[in-house]
Write an enzyme that holds these catalytic residues in place. Structure first.
Site, PDB file in Angstrom:
ATOM      1  N   CYS A  72       2.797  11.054 -21.689  1.00  0.00           N
ATOM      2  CA  CYS A  72       3.101  12.298 -20.976  1.00  0.00           C
ATOM      3  C   CYS A  72       4.382  12.924 -21.520  1.00  0.00           C
ATOM      4  O   CYS A  72       5.437  12.277 -21.553  1.00  0.00           O
ATOM      5  CB  CYS A  72       3.258  12.000 -19.487  1.00  0.00           C
ATOM      6  SG  CYS A  72       3.685  13.447 -18.508  1.00  0.00           S
ATOM      7  N   CYS A  81       7.754   8.809 -13.172  1.00  0.00           N
ATOM      8  CA  CYS A  81       7.487   7.691 -14.097  1.00  0.00           C
ATOM      9  C   CYS A  81       8.743   7.311 -14.866  1.00  0.00           C
ATOM     10  O   CYS A  81       8.913   7.680 -16.024  1.00  0.00           O
ATOM     11  CB  CYS A  81       6.370   8.073 -15.076  1.00  0.00           C
ATOM     12  SG  CYS A  81       4.772   8.300 -14.286  1.00  0.00           S
ATOM     13  N   CYS A 160      -1.304  14.952 -14.783  1.00  0.00           N
ATOM     14  CA  CYS A 160      -0.449  13.817 -14.440  1.00  0.00           C
ATOM     15  C   CYS A 160      -1.216  12.545 -14.758  1.00  0.00           C
ATOM     16  O   CYS A 160      -2.349  12.372 -14.314  1.00  0.00           O
ATOM     17  CB  CYS A 160      -0.068  13.857 -12.963  1.00  0.00           C
ATOM     18  SG  CYS A 160       0.848  12.391 -12.422  1.00  0.00           S
ATOM     19  N   GLN A 283      -1.814   3.889   1.794  1.00  0.00           N
ATOM     20  CA  GLN A 283      -1.292   3.427   0.514  1.00  0.00           C
ATOM     21  C   GLN A 283      -1.895   4.219  -0.636  1.00  0.00           C
ATOM     22  O   GLN A 283      -3.097   4.487  -0.645  1.00  0.00           O
ATOM     23  CB  GLN A 283      -1.592   1.937   0.326  1.00  0.00           C
ATOM     24  CG  GLN A 283      -0.858   1.031   1.305  1.00  0.00           C
ATOM     25  CD  GLN A 283       0.578   0.743   0.883  1.00  0.00           C
ATOM     26  OE1 GLN A 283       1.086   1.319  -0.077  1.00  0.00           O
ATOM     27  NE2 GLN A 283       1.243  -0.142   1.609  1.00  0.00           N
ATOM     28  N   TYR A 312       5.432  -2.749  12.366  1.00  0.00           N
ATOM     29  CA  TYR A 312       5.442  -1.599  11.452  1.00  0.00           C
ATOM     30  C   TYR A 312       4.020  -1.440  10.874  1.00  0.00           C
ATOM     31  O   TYR A 312       3.831  -1.389   9.668  1.00  0.00           O
ATOM     32  CB  TYR A 312       6.444  -1.772  10.307  1.00  0.00           C
ATOM     33  CG  TYR A 312       7.852  -2.139  10.705  1.00  0.00           C
ATOM     34  CD1 TYR A 312       8.768  -1.159  11.097  1.00  0.00           C
ATOM     35  CD2 TYR A 312       8.299  -3.455  10.665  1.00  0.00           C
ATOM     36  CE1 TYR A 312      10.080  -1.496  11.430  1.00  0.00           C
ATOM     37  CE2 TYR A 312       9.600  -3.797  11.006  1.00  0.00           C
ATOM     38  CZ  TYR A 312      10.491  -2.817  11.386  1.00  0.00           C
ATOM     39  OH  TYR A 312      11.784  -3.145  11.713  1.00  0.00           O
ATOM     40  N   ASP A 382       5.833  -5.221   7.676  1.00  0.00           N
ATOM     41  CA  ASP A 382       5.749  -4.342   6.501  1.00  0.00           C
ATOM     42  C   ASP A 382       6.658  -3.149   6.768  1.00  0.00           C
ATOM     43  O   ASP A 382       6.196  -2.038   7.031  1.00  0.00           O
ATOM     44  CB  ASP A 382       4.298  -3.899   6.282  1.00  0.00           C
ATOM     45  CG  ASP A 382       4.129  -3.093   4.998  1.00  0.00           C
ATOM     46  OD1 ASP A 382       5.099  -2.973   4.234  1.00  0.00           O
ATOM     47  OD2 ASP A 382       3.023  -2.565   4.769  1.00  0.00           O
ATOM     48  N   CYS A 409       8.612  -3.227   0.230  1.00  0.00           N
ATOM     49  CA  CYS A 409       8.640  -2.258  -0.865  1.00  0.00           C
ATOM     50  C   CYS A 409      10.030  -2.166  -1.483  1.00  0.00           C
ATOM     51  O   CYS A 409      10.272  -1.329  -2.348  1.00  0.00           O
ATOM     52  CB  CYS A 409       8.181  -0.886  -0.380  1.00  0.00           C
ATOM     53  SG  CYS A 409       9.204  -0.179   0.921  1.00  0.00           S
TER      54      CYS A 409
END
Length: 452
Positions: A72, A81, A160, A283, A312, A382, A409
């Site tokens: 890209c 990215c 993308c 997700q 959560y 989570d 995460c």
């Protein structure tokens, strides 16, 4: 002494937490974006502190064997990215090390029981949700694309490499439609103009596609022509408007208006079906999410007799997964719309051994436990990037479930919270990183803590 505007030659020795290369010049540490371990580079110092600074890449003098040609041409400017220039196998190694280093440095763990990172088989075109800001450039030409990193300047693009491939014909159509009918893009500074964002959601299993236009108004012109044009694109099942008239950088408003089809699409994670609206949290990588949740399920080691709490819980994605193997699952989430979605998803799948509560996990969970004597054999958390609330961790420790499965995460807050649980009677048994977001610096992790 290194100073601003110095041009220096450095060799990249490591990668930082945001995917930036780390090099040293006479012992002075420099953080340099778009570099790879093993690169020898010419850089310009942009900011210099006492012991470290930030530099801009000017030239790659000798390329690392781990450097790859960017697919890209927008990747170095776009915020999506950060590490696309790094060989994918090396990306996975970096992410696994990132989790291990956080657990060692922040968590104080030794002999970390890490299983190999779970990478993606196809690390391109994997995102099922994309949000394209719409604007005009200095010449007055319509631009649609993504924000440059840490700015609200739009990088114009139709393509993308991590978004769904169906995005491309949709954006090309919308660009010509906006120009043909003189639809005014939203101007953030002046709070004027109509079209703010184009939100596209894709069901990877079902093939259903949603186009939702976020508008600064109550209606959209030429809806008939809009529907006719979009329906020529395969898979379109939902065309809707999201009303956002607030002067804010929050993308979505609260109200959704149907233009054609449904105001939702459906998709699956494994065998579980989910209804997804413009406002639903879901997700963005369903294939890897299935694998992530399977690890969480395996770590929970359910036999069919356990009472499980999913704190959560969002729209119930993990809860419904766990319900297949548990006696009863209770889910808690502070966002009311998410709980509405969770209950709908349970009904769609005919899953009856789940119950969902609205509220802060650290308040609902202890109240239900104390007042109704609801036990907890296994707790799954989570949390958002900031990690678990301190009060919630204290509640978990006081209730003392046999197992805590932590889905994270953010490796740093994961390490902090596991350290606290470890200091209060829990042992770290297993950890596995999962690559949900190829070519970014983000990584998901599942950890199992056992009561000792």
């Amino acid at each position: 002494m290194v100073k601003k505007n110095d041009q220096l030659v450095v060799t990249i020795e490591d990668i930082g937490s945001e995917g930036e290369g780390i090099g040293k010049y006479e012992g002075y540490t420099l953080f340099i974006k778009n570099t790879v371990v093993g690169d020898k580079v010419l850089v310009k110092v942009m900011k210099a502190g006492k012991s470290y600074g930030y530099a801009k890449l000017l030239e790659v003098i000798e390329a690392s064997p781990y450097r790859v040609i960017l697919r890209c041409d927008k990747a170095e400017k776009c915020g999506g990215c950060q590490i696309m220039h790094i060989d994918y196998a090396k990306q996975l190694e970096y992410k696994e090390n990132k989790v291990r280093n956080c657990l060692a440095r922040i968590g104080g763990f030794e002999n970390i029981p890490m299983e190999p990172i779970l990478g993606m088989e196809k690390p391109y075109y994997y995102r099922n949700k994309s949000q394209f800001p719409v604007g005009k450039n200095k010449e007055g030409k319509v631009i649609i694309g993504f924000y440059a990193e840490r700015t609200h300047s739009i990088i114009d693009t139709d393509h993308c490499y991590i978004g769904a491939e169906i995005n491309m014909p949709i954006i090309r159509f919308m660009r010509s439609f906006i120009e043909k009918y003189n639809i005014e893009p939203y101007n953030e500074t002046k709070h004027m103009g109509l079209l703010r964002h184009i939100l596209i959601r894709v069901g990877y299993t079902t093939g259903e596609v949603m186009v939702c236009l976020v508008i600064n108004g109550r209606d959209f012109p030429h809806k008939k022509e809009l529907v006719e044009g979009l329906r020529k694109i395969p898979g379109i099942t939902s065309i809707c408007l999201n009303i956002n008239t607030a002067k804010t950088n929050v993308i979505l408003g609260e109200e959704v208006i149907k233009v054609w089809g449904e105001t939702y699409i459906t998709d699956y994670i494994g065998s579980i079906k989910y209804r997804i609206s413009p406002l639903s949290f879901f997700q963005v990588n369903p294939l890897q999410t299935h694998r992530l949740y399977q690890i969480a399920l395996d770590y929970a080691g359910l036999t069919g007799d356990e009472v499980v709490w999913d704190l959560y819980c969002g729209i119930g994605t993990i809860s419904l997964f766990l319900a297949k193997k548990a006696r009863k699952v209770y889910g808690v989430e502070i966002i009311p719309q998410a709980i509405d979605d969770a209950r709908t998803n349970a009904n769609i799948n005919g899953i009856e051994n789940v119950e969902f509560f609205v509220g802060a996990a650290e308040e609902v969970f202890p109240r239900k436990h104390n007042e109704e004597n609801i036990k907890a054999d296994v707790i799954v958390v989570d949390p958002p990037r900031k990690g678990c609330d301190q009060k919630l961790l204290d509640t978990i420790i006081s209730i003392a479930p046999k197992k805590v499965v932590y889905v994270s995460c953010d490796p740093a807050t994961l390490a902090r919270d596991l350290k606290y649980l470890n200091a209060n009677g829990y042992e770290l048994k297993k950890v596995r990183a999962v690559d949900q977001f190829a070519h970014s610096s983000h990584v998901e992790t599942v950890a199992l803590m056992i009561k000792v």
